[in-house]
Design an enzyme around this catalytic site. Structure first.
Site, PDB file in Angstrom:
ATOM      1  N   GLY A 310       0.799  -1.218   0.000  1.00 54.80           N
ATOM      2  CA  GLY A 310       0.000   0.000   0.000  1.00 54.80           C
ATOM      3  C   GLY A 310       0.829   1.263   0.000  1.00 54.80           C
ATOM      4  N   SER A 311       0.407   2.227   0.808  1.00 51.29           N
ATOM      5  CA  SER A 311       0.943   3.593   0.730  1.00 51.29           C
ATOM      6  C   SER A 311       2.397   3.737   1.139  1.00 51.29           C
ATOM      7  CB  SER A 311       0.083   4.529   1.584  1.00 51.29           C
ATOM      8  OG  SER A 311      -1.195   4.688   1.012  1.00 51.29           O
ATOM      9  N   VAL A 312       3.001   2.747   1.779  1.00 55.16           N
ATOM     10  CA  VAL A 312       4.431   2.884   2.077  1.00 55.16           C
ATOM     11  C   VAL A 312       5.236   2.961   0.786  1.00 55.16           C
ATOM     12  CG1 VAL A 312       4.314   1.763   4.343  1.00 55.16           C
ATOM     13  CG2 VAL A 312       4.755   0.376   2.305  1.00 55.16           C
ATOM     14  N   MET A 313       4.645   2.493  -0.338  1.00 55.91           N
ATOM     15  CA  MET A 313       5.333   2.565  -1.626  1.00 55.91           C
ATOM     16  C   MET A 313       5.380   3.983  -2.175  1.00 55.91           C
ATOM     17  SD  MET A 313       6.524  -0.406  -2.306  1.00 55.91           S
ATOM     18  CE  MET A 313       6.968  -0.171  -4.009  1.00 55.91           C
ATOM     19  N   LYS A 314       4.607   4.892  -1.578  1.00 53.52           N
ATOM     20  CA  LYS A 314       4.642   6.289  -2.016  1.00 53.52           C
ATOM     21  C   LYS A 314       6.014   6.912  -1.771  1.00 53.52           C
ATOM     22  CE  LYS A 314      -0.320   6.934  -1.361  1.00 53.52           C
ATOM     23  NZ  LYS A 314      -1.402   7.397  -0.474  1.00 53.52           N
TER      24      LYS A 314
END
Length: 721
Positions: A310-314
């Site tokens: 999820g958003s940790v890949m941002k």
């Protein structure tokens, strides 16, 4: 020619024929004799030797697995095995000296193995129906059992040395360490990865024996000593591993999760300080009940499974856009709650939108619209370029079996919608080890290091004396982003913890930079409202001088509390607090920073909670109590560890646990002999001195966990006048 002459001729011919026959027979005899003596002799000698000699295999001592501070994680103990030589047993049965049923019955009472099971082994045959030459009846029995069997003097039954693997810490680090099979070879984890280094080479004893496998008197035995296996020293820090497992065990219960995994890495070297998964298993008993279910617990989810984070890949998208010069800190982004991409409406998690935001703010708020905008600027070629640079979609090369590569869509399958999804962390599957390696690169001035679990291989001789050591050095892989962009990313990540979604990981006085991620699990390739999520928090600390990176992932937490900012982040905070105390990482208190006195944690185990509280209060130490018992069972950090005043000590009061007697070896440096003795006596360890004066060195390093009664050698030298 007269008749007499004819008769004489016949006689002479007969004599010649007879002589030829005799000569031929003698030639055959001599040839046969020569064949037996010269050609067949080695085989005959071997057959003869096999009849009166017996070869005993001596298993090599398997090398230890140690943590980075040389604390044992896996050791081998000396046990014994029981073998049966079927020819001798069958001969004894034939001569009516005994029966297989009688032998099985006698052995059953000592080995605690069912008589029918032993009898089945004694009656085992080859596929062609012929009896086995030998069968193993039992392995890894203790010496007392072996001596009882020797005293029975059963025909064809022999007891030999054997080895057994022990894991002194039980479940601790089990999925990293792995386990061994009954043959002593590794079959999972580090035991499997470094099996060739650990197993050594077996030795042999060749002795002359009678038909009952008893050594003959005055015989000469030939002994070939085994070559011991090498010790493998891991990068794992047992204390940090304990903190990690304690925290995720707490989270497993508190958040009713399916499973939780966490990794702690040294960002500058790629060394894994801790790697843990719950639920796990005890490698001393790797198979309990159902074999398939037991083996499923051997899997190291942090390396062997890939999933959407999820958003940790941002973090990856932001760093790529910065490095490509497609954004800067002051850029503004407008989020109205959704964005139209190729005719598809893709929503932000905040339906009302975030409004106008800067680059740091879209990271703080984890704004999908802002990151879709960055994705459009990067385009798929450049975004995937950084996936490759950070190591996604391929193994990191960590020294652990079964590493997964993750799943990255081929460029030809990535359209505008897929690009938008990837830019905020959807549609890309990675492993935890891949992600923490990438995050560590961002923390480490953009330098990507290869993760590794083994720190050193220690080679020893038959007397356990170290003959050689092989250091496994950190491996620089490549530069991913610039130092300047690394510093900017760390600054923005710290804002996430101080101002954004990672607030519950904030610890006053420490510069922590992190990112939350809550990914809805895909079911058969589709996202739906199943209520199944993966909650992840990843962080680096301290941001102004990065030392460690942590990633903690919760698989299927309680649907009523699945947001990573509310579960993974506070769990990580507890872990960081433990690590900061253990590593003596002091808070940054600015100009008002005070010098805090250092004290040694005393022995409190076996005392009441009230007495322990009084002791800690007098030393200006804080504490927290775990468990509902009335007597202190254990203390963390362990007695003997030097900590700063006001450090929080964890007291464990659990009536279901035995009192732990392990202590930490204190730092005796620059202490007098009396001070050393007083401190050692209080902890229950022994000290042997060499020289006179104050302590300058010790053979067991400070903070090493040892059993009470352990002897520490301390060298004293007179201080300068």
């Amino acid at each position: 020619m007269n008749s007499d002459s004819k008769n004489n001729t016949k006689i002479r011919k007969r004599i010649v024929y007879l002589l030829l026959i005799i000569f031929f027979v003698q030639i055959v005899i001599v040839a046969r004799y020569a064949y037996v003596q010269i050609v067949w002799s080695p085989q005959l000698q071997k057959w003869a030797s096999d009849q009166w000699t017996n070869e005993i295999k001596i298993d090599a001592k398997r090398g230890m697995i140690l943590d980075r501070n040389m604390k044992p994680l896996a050791v081998s103990g000396n046990v014994e095995r029981v073998d049966a030589y079927m020819k001798e047993i069958n001969d004894a049965v034939k001569d009516k000296k005994t029966t297989k049923d009688e032998i099985a019955g006698k052995l059953s009472s000592v080995l605690n193995i069912d008589k029918a099971t032993l009898l089945a082994r004694l009656n085992k045959t080859l596929p062609n129906g012929k009896p086995m030459l030998s069968v193993n009846l039992a392995r890894q029995i203790d010496k007392e059992q072996g001596n009882k069997i020797r005293e029975m003097k059963l025909p064809g039954v022999a007891v030999y040395p054997d080895t057994k693997r022990y894991y002194p810490n039980g479940n601790l680090c089990s999925q990293v360490i792995g386990n061994v099979g009954i043959d002593g070879d590794g079959r999972a984890g580090i035991e499997y990865q470094y099996n060739n280094e650990l197993k050594g080479a077996p030795g042999r004893i060749t002795a002359e024996t009678d038909k009952f496998m008893r050594e003959m008197p005055y015989s000469i035995s030939k002994y070939e000593p085994p070559k011991n296996g090498s010790d493998v020293v891991l990068t794992i820090d047992q204390s940090i591993q304990y903190f990690t497992e304690k925290v995720i065990e707490k989270g497993l219960k508190e958040y009713k999760a399916k499973q939780i995994s966490a990794i702690v890495m040294d960002v500058k070297t790629g060394e894994i300080l801790a790697m843990a998964n719950k639920p796990d298993y005890d490698p001393n008993e790797p198979v309990k009940g159902d074999v398939t279910s037991s083996m499923a617990l051997w899997k190291n989810r942090a390396v062997n499974d890939s999933f959407e984070l999820g958003s940790v890949m941002k973090v990856v998208t932001a760093s790529a856009a910065l490095q490509e010069g497609l954004t800067k800190k002051s850029d503004t982004f407008v989020c109205n709650g959704s964005k139209n991409v190729a005719g598809h409406t893709i929503r932000c998690w905040k339906s009302g939108g975030h409004g106008v935001q800067t680059l740091p703010q879209i990271l703080q708020n984890s704004c999908n619209v802002g990151f879709m905008t960055l994705g459009e600027r990067l385009q798929k070629e450049k975004l995937h370029k950084y996936y490759d640079l950070y190591g996604f979609g391929k193994p990191t090369g960590i020294d652990y079996p079964g590493e997964q590569s993750g799943i990255i869509k081929p460029l030809k399958e990535v359209g505008p919608v897929e690009l938008a999804n990837e830019s905020f962390g959807q549609g890309i599957s990675v492993t935890l080890i891949q992600y923490i390696t990438a995050l560590s690169a961002i923390a480490n001035d953009g330098k990507l290091m290869q993760p590794h679990l083994a720190k050193q291989i220690v080679y020893t001789d038959e007397n356990d004396k170290v003959t050689e050591t092989k250091d496994i050095k950190p491996k620089f892989v490549r530069q991913v982003i610039s130092k300047e962009n690394s510093e900017l990313m760390r600054e923005m990540l710290e804002d996430v913890v101080t101002k954004g979604a990672g607030k519950k990981a904030y610890i006053e006085g420490y510069h922590i930079g992190g990112k939350t991620g809550t990914a809805e699990k895909a079911i058969n390739g589709k996202y739906d409202t199943t209520g199944k999520y993966i909650s992840t928090f990843a962080c680096i600390a301290p941001c102004n001088d990065p030392k460690i990176a942590v990633v903690l992932s919760i698989d299927e937490p309680d649907p009523s509390n699945y947001y990573s900012g509310s579960n993974a982040a506070p769990l990580t905070k507890i872990l960081l607090e433990d690590i900061f105390r253990y590593l003596n990482m002091e808070p940054d208190l600015g100009e008002n920073k005070e010098v805090v006195k250092e004290v040694t944690i005393p022995e409190m185990r076996g005392k009441s909670i009230a007495d322990a509280e009084k002791i800690l209060s007098n030393l200006n130490l804080n504490f927290e109590i775990t468990g509902s018992g009335s007597i202190i069972n254990d203390v963390n950090p362990k007695p003997g560890v030097a900590v700063k005043e006001n450090t929080k000590i964890n007291l464990i009061a659990d009536n279901s646990q035995k009192i732990n007697s392990d202590v930490a070896v204190p730092d005796f440096n620059e202490k007098t002999q009396k001070e050393i003795l007083d401190e050692a006596n209080a902890l229950g360890i022994k000290v042997v001195f060499s020289g006179d004066g104050i302590g300058v060195s010790q053979d067991i390093q400070p903070k090493t966990i040892v059993s009470k009664g352990t002897t520490v050698k301390v060298i004293l030298e007179k201080p300068e006048n």
